[in-house]
Write a protein that holds these residues in place. Structure first.
Motif, mmCIF file in Angstrom:
data_model
loop_
_atom_site.group_PDB
_atom_site.id
_atom_site.type_symbol
_atom_site.label_atom_id
_atom_site.label_comp_id
_atom_site.label_asym_id
_atom_site.label_seq_id
_atom_site.Cartn_x
_atom_site.Cartn_y
_atom_site.Cartn_z
ATOM 1 N N UNK A 11 0.524 -1.515 0.324
ATOM 2 C CA UNK A 11 0.016 -0.371 -0.140
ATOM 3 C C UNK A 11 1.061 1.322 0.083
ATOM 4 N N UNK A 12 1.958 1.019 0.649
ATOM 5 C CA UNK A 12 2.811 2.647 0.627
ATOM 6 C C UNK A 12 3.497 2.883 -0.942
ATOM 7 N N UNK A 13 3.250 1.850 -1.828
ATOM 8 C CA UNK A 13 4.748 1.564 -2.872
ATOM 9 C C UNK A 13 3.702 1.723 -3.919
ATOM 10 N N UNK A 14 2.141 1.438 -3.764
ATOM 11 C CA UNK A 14 1.540 1.763 -4.572
ATOM 12 C C UNK A 14 1.585 2.658 -5.676
ATOM 13 N N UNK A 15 1.723 3.637 -5.425
ATOM 14 C CA UNK A 15 2.090 4.760 -6.331
ATOM 15 C C UNK A 15 3.380 5.467 -6.773
ATOM 16 N N UNK A 16 4.482 4.279 -6.482
ATOM 17 C CA UNK A 16 6.052 4.476 -6.738
ATOM 18 C C UNK A 16 6.062 3.345 -8.176
ATOM 19 N N UNK A 17 7.150 3.371 -8.336
ATOM 20 C CA UNK A 17 7.022 2.506 -9.277
ATOM 21 C C UNK A 17 7.816 1.265 -9.514
ATOM 22 N N UNK A 18 8.363 1.751 -7.427
ATOM 23 C CA UNK A 18 9.829 0.719 -7.658
ATOM 24 C C UNK A 18 9.144 -0.240 -6.351
ATOM 25 N N UNK A 19 10.194 -1.194 -5.572
ATOM 26 C CA UNK A 19 9.462 -2.134 -4.434
ATOM 27 C C UNK A 19 10.947 -1.429 -3.628
ATOM 28 N N UNK A 20 10.632 -2.338 -2.873
ATOM 29 C CA UNK A 20 12.588 -1.706 -2.123
ATOM 30 C C UNK A 20 13.518 -3.196 -2.493
ATOM 31 N N UNK A 208 4.390 -3.176 -7.844
ATOM 32 C CA UNK A 208 4.667 -2.152 -8.674
ATOM 33 C C UNK A 208 5.888 -2.829 -9.794
ATOM 34 N N UNK A 209 6.787 -3.887 -9.117
ATOM 35 C CA UNK A 209 7.792 -4.412 -9.620
ATOM 36 C C UNK A 209 7.534 -5.579 -10.579
ATOM 37 N N UNK A 210 5.828 -6.353 -10.922
ATOM 38 C CA UNK A 210 5.990 -8.217 -10.857
ATOM 39 C C UNK A 210 7.067 -8.485 -11.105
ATOM 40 N N UNK A 211 7.912 -7.933 -12.169
ATOM 41 C CA UNK A 211 9.033 -9.020 -13.112
ATOM 42 C C UNK A 211 10.310 -8.659 -12.592
ATOM 43 N N UNK A 212 10.202 -8.110 -11.299
ATOM 44 C CA UNK A 212 11.338 -8.309 -10.625
ATOM 45 C C UNK A 212 11.207 -9.537 -9.185
ATOM 46 N N UNK A 213 10.292 -9.295 -8.709
ATOM 47 C CA UNK A 213 9.884 -9.950 -7.535
ATOM 48 C C UNK A 213 8.921 -11.587 -7.547
ATOM 49 N N UNK A 214 8.783 -12.348 -7.241
ATOM 50 C CA UNK A 214 7.994 -13.395 -6.609
ATOM 51 C C UNK A 214 7.927 -13.731 -5.384
#
Ligand code: OGA
Ligand code: NI
Length: 336
Positions: A11-20, A208-214
């Motif tokens: 919910x915090x990264x929703x509007x960002x285009x990145x993830x931690x 936000x980054x489904x290609x990078x995370x699992x």
């Protein structure tokens, strides 16, 4: 007990285009570059209403040898029972955080609501929150970990269990017959009436980054067998012929994974499937696996019927709890 959750990170990264950064996989794991696209084989779909029982058994054997996973349709669980299970699970995860934390996992316990974010363990984090609780046998149920909310959560899960137990019996029978064993052999060798059914709900918020995370990284299930219901959002992938391929969503079908214990009992005749789950940019994926596991003190090893001078045991016999410990700590379970 406060829980760090992916739902909150999402919910915090929703509007960002990145993830931690701790959610970003190494390149050789990233789904964006490792997912197979294009025409290819599909996970076998088996119709349990087929009147030719030998054909069902043949299909199950072939799928369990070649894939370690198959989907079943006409399995006897009414669609409304599955839809209710999905409805109450989704509702639970949509409750306010403090309501969910009433069933929070406590350190050292296997049941409850949580995520792996709080773990001291190093390594990349998984884009998923979960709820675990036993559903069978009765003696293993601890209602302290069953949500009180939504109010019909308990009834719906009891209904699902009522249909799940005989379905697992039937599948273990077919798997036994397919190896020319008596019908009850695999069930008895995995605990008989003490076979434990552990339900997990995986809740994968939009990422936000489904290609990078699992969601869940590559693994085989430790169980004897796992029966899984997904929602309609694509995400389960299986490793077949060196490719990560997507499982097709079939409404009301059940996905059956061969777990490590059946692989071991059959001395590798059936094999556990390597699988993982991906996440999605705009949608929430939810899945409901039921892990059917031997009792902790049960010793599981290759059945004598599959061991000979020509074909030695490929696995050590171990108490299930020791197997879990070794696997969680990544100590090899193969003989060498
Ligand atoms: C698991 C798992 C896959 C999925 O929880 O063990 O493999 O489709 N989940 O959510
Ligand atoms: Ni799994």
């Amino acid at each position: 007990m406060e829980v760090d959750t992916v739902q909150c990170v999402a919910s915090v990264s929703k509007d960002a285009n990145t993830i931690p950064a701790e959610f970003i996989r190494s390149v050789n794991e990233q789904p964006g570059v490792t997912t197979f696209h294009g025409p290819g084989p599909e996970i076998p779909l088996i119709d349990l209403a087929n009147t030719n029982r030998d054909q069902i058994i043949d299909e199950i054997v072939k799928a369990s040898r070649e894939w370690g996973i198959f989907q079943v349709m006409n399995h006897g669980i009414p669609p409304v029972v599955i839809q209710d299970l999905q409805r109450v699970g989704k509702k639970f995860f949509e409750l306010p955080q403090e309501e969910k934390e009433k069933v929070a996992m406590v350190p050292g316990r296997l049941e409850g609501y949580g995520s792996r974010l709080t773990n001291k363990q190093q390594g990349t984090k998984n884009w998923v929150d979960f709820l675990f609780h036993n559903i069978w046998p009765q003696s293993q149920i601890n209602h302290a970990f069953w949500p009180d909310n939504p109010p019909d959560y308990r009834h719906v899960n009891e209904e699902y269990t009522k249909y799940m137990v005989p379905l697992v019996d039937q599948l273990l029978e077919y798997l036994s017959l397919g190896l020319r064993l008596d019908a009850n052999v695999l069930k008895e060798a995995s605990g008989g009436d003490n076979l434990r059914f552990l339900l997990k709900i995986n809740y994968y918020p939009p990422c936000p980054c489904p290609d990078l995370a699992l969601g869940v990284p590559a693994h085989t299930d430790m169980s004897a067998i796992t029966l899984l219901v997904p929602n309609e959002v694509q995400g389960l992938q299986v490793f077949k012929d060196d490719h990560w391929i997507n499982a097709r969503y079939i409404p009301n079908a059940i996905i059956v994974h061969i777990g490590d214990q059946i692989e071991i009992l059959s001395n590798g005749n059936y094999k556990g499937v390597l699988h993982r789950s991906t996440v999605t940019k705009d949608e929430t994926r939810i899945s409901w696996p039921v892990f059917c596991e031997p009792p902790e003190d049960m010793v599981v090893g290759p059945l004598p019927q599959f061991v000979s001078d020509e074909i030695p045991a490929k696995y050590k016999a171990k108490k299930y709890k020791d197997y879990q410990y070794c696997k969680l700590n990544k100590i090899g379970v193969m003989l060498n």
